[in-house]
Structures are given as C-alpha cells and as structure tokens.
Scaffold this active site. Structure first.
Site, PDB file in Angstrom:
ATOM      1  N   ASP A   1       0.568  -1.087   0.052  1.00 52.15           N
ATOM      2  CA  ASP A   1      -0.115  -0.133   0.091  1.00 52.15           C
ATOM      3  C   ASP A   1       0.522   1.671   0.115  1.00 52.15           C
ATOM      4  OD1 ASP A   1      -1.872  -2.297   0.326  1.00 52.15           O
ATOM      5  OD2 ASP A   1      -2.759  -1.711   2.500  1.00 52.15           O
TER       6      ASP A   1
ATOM      7  N   GLU B   1      -6.653  -3.264  -3.935  1.00 46.12           N
ATOM      8  CA  GLU B   1      -7.926  -3.265  -3.035  1.00 46.12           C
ATOM      9  C   GLU B   1      -9.213  -1.951  -4.061  1.00 46.12           C
ATOM     10  OE1 GLU B   1     -10.525  -4.133   0.938  1.00 46.12           O
ATOM     11  OE2 GLU B   1      -8.451  -3.038   0.796  1.00 46.12           O
TER      12      GLU B   1
ATOM     13  N   GLU C   1      -8.227   5.125  -3.983  1.00 44.36           N
ATOM     14  CA  GLU C   1      -6.643   5.786  -3.267  1.00 44.36           C
ATOM     15  C   GLU C   1      -5.402   5.360  -4.597  1.00 44.36           C
ATOM     16  OE1 GLU C   1      -7.196   5.411   1.058  1.00 44.36           O
ATOM     17  OE2 GLU C   1      -7.691   3.438   0.484  1.00 44.36           O
TER      18      GLU C   1
END
Length: 734
Positions: free
Chosen positions: A482, A560, A564
């Site tokens: 991430d 996911e 973002e």
C-alpha cells in the site's frame, strides 16, 4: 464500529479459494455529454519530451532515514547495497519470496517454479480459458461473489535431463521484464520473462531439454522447418494444441515427456498459427518502458529487445483490452487468448507497442465534474461552507495526525489540507487560513523530520522507504504493502499546502521538498536508480497499480481501493505542478488517463461492461482485483448494513478527479442497484463517503444532506471534512 476503527483491525490474509476540452454543461441529473475517456483522434507520434528521462534525484535518500537490512531478504536475487533494486509490487515478485513456487502471470500465460517431489523440476506454465473459470460461492447464482482461474495446471514443465535439485535465480530486474535462470552444476536454462510475451522461451546451456506435461501429450507431430527452428505441434489430452519451436530435434519419449538431443532454444505458444511461424526464432530478451507528452496528448511505449531472428524480423506480443483501444502503431492479428481477469487479449506482430491517451490536463485544484467543469459558488453556499470551516479549523491537527500509521496520518493531513484549500482559495478568508495552516505545517513537519511514532527507514535489501513498525502493523507498510496509498496522501497534502505557501516547501533547507521527493522516488520513480526501482506501484502493462507487497500470494498481486490508487497519481500531478516539474505533472496525468480506461474495464462496472463475465458485473465494483481472481469483498469486511465497505473503499477520497473516473452513469447505476436502499441505515462514517459520492450524479440531494442543521460528525470518515464536502458539492452544483 466506525470507519476510523476498521483499518485498525486490519489483518492481511490470503482469501480461501472458495481530458479533452470540457464538455458543455448539462443539468445535474442528466447524463453528461462526455463521461468516457476517448482516445486521441490523431495517431501521429507525440513529439513531446521524454517524461521518464529525468530522475527525481540520484543521490542517497536523506540521512534522517536510518539504513536497515530487511528481515525478509529477497530470494534468488543479489540484494547488496551495490545491486540494482528488486521490484516488490510487480508481476514477478512471487519468484522472490517464500519458497519461490507461487505462480506469476506475465500474461497470457501463468508460470511457476516447480520443485514438487517425484516430478520433473523446472519452470511450469499454463494458459486458462474463460470457460475454466470457477464462480462462487454459489456457482449458479445470478451474480457471483468471486471467480478465479484454476491454478497450476501443468500443461508443460521446461526441465532438463538430471535436473532435479536445481536453483532459481533472477537478474535484470525491470518494470516489464525479468530474467530467470535455473542452474544445476554447469547446466543452465535461461527464461526471459516479459509481460505480454508471445512465446515461453527457454535457452538451454550445457543441458538436454526435457519437456514434461502432467496433462499428457496425446499427439506429437513434426511440422515444417522455419529458419533454424524445427516446428512441432503437440495436442494434449485436454484437446488443447500447442506450437513448439526448437533448434534441436525433439521426440516424444512417453505421453508425459518430450525430450531433446542437446542444448539450444525452445519456444512454446498456445495454438497453431501462421503468426507464430512468422515470429518464432526471435525472442524477447527484455522490454523497456518510455513515455512522452505534448499538450493534452500522452504516449507510452513498450519496446522489446529481440535476440536471434524471426523470418518476419519481428516478434509477437499480447495486449490487454485497455491497450487495444489506444494502440496506434500496429493492427492486431486474429489470434486471441483469454486473460485471467481482464478479458480477451489480442496479439500483435511488432517489436514495439505504442499507446496514446488524452490527458486530463484541465482537472486541477478546484472542484470539477464532467457536468460542471468550472466551479462556481453562491454567497449563500459560501456562508454555509464557512460555518463548517469555523468549527473544523479548531481541531487538533497535530494530535490527530501524529499517530502510529502512515496511512491514517496521511488521510488526516490530506483532510486538513483540503480544509486549508477551501479557506484560502474558495472562501478567501485570511483569518481561517491563518488558523489552520500553521497547525498543518507543524503536523507535516513531524513526518518530514521523521519524528513520527514509527519513523521511516531506508531498506537496503529491496531498496525502498518503509515503516519501522513490525510487518503486520500499518497494513504491512514495512513489507511494501500500500505504499502508493500511504505516501500518496502525504504528497497530496504537501502539494495543496505548497500551493498556498510555496516558500514553505523550500524552508528549513528544503525539508518538505526533500521529504516529498523521497516518498515519490519510492512509489513512482520514473526510472530505476541505485536506491529505488522504476514505478514500484504502477504497472503500465496492467494499467493500474498493485498494493500487494512482499507476501507470497497464490492469486498474484492485488489492489483493493481503486480511488486511493488514482489519488496517488493525482498527488504526483499536483506536486509536479507546484514545483514546476512539467515531466512529473505529465506523468501524473498519463497515469490518470491510463487508469481511467483500465479501472472502468476491470474494477468499476456499468451494465454495458463487455470485459467482465455477465454474472459478475452486477456487483458494480471489483472489491479486490487480483491477477488470477476477483473477489467482491474487502480485507476488512463487507459492511455494517450491507456491502457499503466494498463500495466505499472504491470512492474515498472524493476529489476533482473522482468524476473523471466515476461517471454519472456508473454512480447512478451503483446507487440504484446497491446503495440507495441501505444508505439511511448506515450508522458510521461510510455514510458520509456514500453521500459525497452521490454528488457525482445528484449534487442537490448530497448538498441538502451535508448542509442540514442537525449535523452529526459521526457520519463522516476521519479522512473527510464537512468543509471540503460542502465546497466540492457547491462547486459542481451551481
């Protein structure tokens, strides 16, 4: 449990198998005239500058980031400080982790290192058809929760005589390719692995080929000779035919083994086609990425380095649907193969692929929507926004942001950066601006000085900037999960605050400037250097980023949160704008344009989506997109009331680029089919996310919800502000 608590209980796990110029303004509830992302009308080369040529920096990361040797060392790679960076989030990373046996998907094939007992050791590979997909948990349900492709069907295993006990090493690490070598003693098999390669190629040195097949060979035929290569066809017992090209004689030893009489080159491809015949012999050694931009046109190119020679002088490569729409230099053949999760791939006879995109250059700082390209504010709206800002600027920015998570702190910093933007540029209120900006500067400087709860460290093994928290904390940041989400929020906040006060960016000996540059070098360096890989997170072949770091995964990399993901590209664009780096700004625009196309094919589904299976598009969003699977889920649950978390994680944060990605058509379909019936029951911050997203097709009702007098702050996410929500909606409503 509220949204702010959900991420704190996150536990990373493997799932069980079960723009152009603005359009004329339309009325808010009408379908916009242009919600699509058209390809440029011109196919002439983009004669702008090479936007990948200038590195962000070349020196060592700032010394305030302590040097660290990662506890999980890369497997099969040279990882000393002098060695080239190893990719942590791209297609080949499974070969560098665990026991190296998890599959990779260079596409259209899957490949894996096979060392199972009592089997031929080597590199196995396969291709799966769409007809083989497994849907679940109820296979016949009108809308499936997930689908995956059966893994590790051993169509072929490229091995050699007496080759069990070999060792796998990797070299020549690039964004689009890597070289794998199997070695036992002085015998080697070299595999150039390239995204979209037309052939599985094996170069045998001092080794006799053994081609095993667990499926079994039903029929093996010698065909014509093509240059220095002899062609064979093999029909397996599953009735799939493969073409095999070899510089040496091959023979069928038994139904499970084809053997060769000496070292040489072997190439294998699924099917039997004249296009394989025309391109066999030459093989792709590696691939290079380049890109350029000129005005609102951007171009990116995959250039293939070819060894040996085919009779056409070219090779064959495969492209995904989002490439196919914008390839400008060559037409596809009629040879198609299914991809695992991204529709039908087409093949091209060429030594390079050139793609052009229209860049969203007009979407900058102010609220923007496809139906409202220029933000406007009434005096009444400004007064309501100001009342919200008066309350929110009082909050303890430093206390809220100085926590143990780069992700959550980034969301907090970005929240207050948006508030500061509204106060300064929209309300033009000096008093409110002067109240929030100093607190925000202080909060960001804690991170720029690396004084947060878990400081960042520079990992000398994989070559990257990671959290000093243990691997399971902060969503796996220290294992490279991430990073584009986490660091994207920080860079976005810095870009906004620097837009307000550019002198701050270079104060204190370039403290903030150096911090932001180092974060961007980690997630999106335009070229590899000694300290960081090229584009850690963004995959130009897949057209989007991967969030999954150095964890072995049976279904490959995944992402996911699509929102973002593109938020980080927006951050790079805006930061490039404030520092005057046009190349960086263009890189952000190009990534946004590419993602706009890929996200609306693979992750957000209107009813007319032709890429995903008909019994899956009813989910409206992918949930988690893997290389080999799509699961309508999240890593932290489904929702308190329904599936709102699955949808909300593809919305946040709502910014001017949200409407660019999430068309009014899509948002209305999603609302009507999935969210409208449950939104009033949602008791936490996800409701605010859903209501702000509703503004992308119905800003009036969204405004009424955010502007009401009985406001409940529990109903918005900790990364959201009422100030920005009102300002965004008002800007696109009036």
């Amino acid at each position: 449990m509220g949204l702010r608590d959900l991420k704190n209980v996150f536990k990373r796990k493997e799932y069980d198998r079960p723009p152009a110029p603005p359009p004329p303004r339309s009325q808010p509830n009408e379908e916009p005239i242009r919600d699509s992302n058209p390809a440029p009308t011109s196919t002439q080369p983009v004669n702008g500058k090479d936007i990948l040529s200038n590195p962000i920096a070349t020196g060592e990361p700032p010394s305030l980031f302590k040097r660290f040797k990662h506890q999980q060392q890369p497997i099969g790679c040279c990882c000393d400080e002098k060695d080239a960076p190893i990719h942590t989030n791209n297609f080949y990373n499974n070969l560098t982790t665990g026991d190296q046996t998890m599959p990779i998907w260079p596409l259209p094939y899957s490949m894996w290192y096979l060392i199972d007992p009592d089997q031929d050791h080597g590199i196995a590979f396969n291709h799966t058809d769409a007809s083989q997909r497994v849907f679940g948990p109820e296979p016949d349900a009108p809308v499936a929760q997930y689908y995956f492709n059966p893994p590790k069907i051993k169509s072929f295993v490229l091995s050699a005589e007496n080759f069990n006990g070999n060792k796998l090493t990797l070299s020549d690490h690039r964004a689009l390719s890597v070289t794998a070598t199997l070695q036992k003693g002085d015998s080697k098999i070299i595999f150039p692995i390239v995204q979209g390669m037309g052939f599985i190629t094996a170069i045998y040195e001092n080794a006799k080929p053994v081609i095993a097949s667990q499926v079994g060979v039903q029929e093996f035929k010698k065909q014509n000779k093509i240059g220095n290569f002899q062609k064979y066809t093999a029909m397996l017992f599953n009735q799939v035919t493969w073409s095999i090209y070899s510089t040496n004689e091959l023979s069928l030893k038994d139904p499970n083994h084809i053997v060769g009489n000496g070292p040489g080159i072997i190439q294998i491809a699924r099917g039997n086609s004249k296009y394989y015949d025309d391109t066999a012999g030459g093989y792709i050694d590696h691939a290079e990425l380049s890109a350029s931009a000129d005005g609102d046109r951007g171009e990116y190119k995959f250039s293939y380095s070819i060894k040996e020679q085919s009779r056409s002088g070219k090779t064959l490569v495969w492209a995904l649907p989002h490439h196919q729409e914008v390839i400008t230099n060559v037409k596809p053949t009629d040879l198609n193969l299914d991809s695992p999760t991204k529709g039908v791939m087409k093949s091209y006879v060429t030594n390079e692929l050139v793609m052009q995109e229209q860049l969203p250059v007009d979407i900058m700082w102010d609220p923007w929507a496809t139906f409202a390209p220029k933000a406007k504010y009434s005096n009444n709206a400004k007064e309501i926004i100001k009342q919200a800002a008066i309350e929110e600027v009082k909050q303890d920015v430093v206390g809220m942001a100085d926590i143990d998570s780069m992700y959550t702190s980034g969301k907090i910093l970005d929240k207050f950066a948006h508030i500061a933007y509204v106060c300064h540029f929209i309300l033009q209120d000096e008093s409110l601006t002067n109240e929030v900006v100093p607190k925000l500067k202080q909060a960001i400087e804690i991170f720029a000085r690396n004084k947060q709860k878990f400081p960042l460290v520079y990992d000398c093994s994989w070559k990257g900037l990671i959290s000093s928290a243990e691997p399971g904390a902060d969503f796996g940041n220290s294992n490279y999960n991430d990073h584009h989400f986490h660091y994207g929020y920080h860079v976005h906040a810095i870009a906004i605050l620097s837009h307000i006060d550019q002198d701050w960016l270079h104060a204190n000996n370039d403290l903030i400037f150096n911090y932001a540059n180092t974060l961007i070098r980690d997630i999106a360096s335009p070229q590899a250097d000694q300290y960081f890989p090229q584009f850690r997170s963004f995959d130009f072949f897949h057209g989007h980023s991967w969030a999954h770091g150095i964890f072995p995964s049976g279904d490959g990399k995944d992402n996911e949160s699509s929102s973002e993901m593109y938020h980080f590209a927006r951050a790079i664009k805006l930061y490039g704008n404030v520092i005057g780096d046009k190349n960086m700004q263009h890189r952000g625009d190009l990534m946004l344009a590419i993602m706009k196309r890929s996200v609306n094919m693979y992750m957000l589904y209107t009813r007319d989506n032709k890429i995903q299976p008909p019994n899956f598009i009813g989910n409206k969003v992918s949930g988690i997109l893997f290389e080999n699977k799509i699961d309508y889920a999240t890593y932290f649950g489904r929702g308190t009331i329904g599936d709102e978390w699955i949808h909300g994680i593809h919305m946040l944060p709502i910014t001017p680029v949200s409407s660019y990605f999430r068309s009014s058509k899509f948002v209305k379909e999603e609302w009507d089919e999935k969210l409208g019936a449950i939104v009033d029951q949602i008791p936490d911050g996800w409701k605010g996310i859903l209501m702000l997203n509703k503004a992308l097709f119905d800003p009036k009702s969204a405004w009424d919800w955010f502007a009401r007098k009985d406001w409940d702050p529990v109903l918005i996410d900790n990364g959201m502000s009422r100030t920005w929500s009102l300002a965004y909606i008002a800007g696109i409503m009036n």
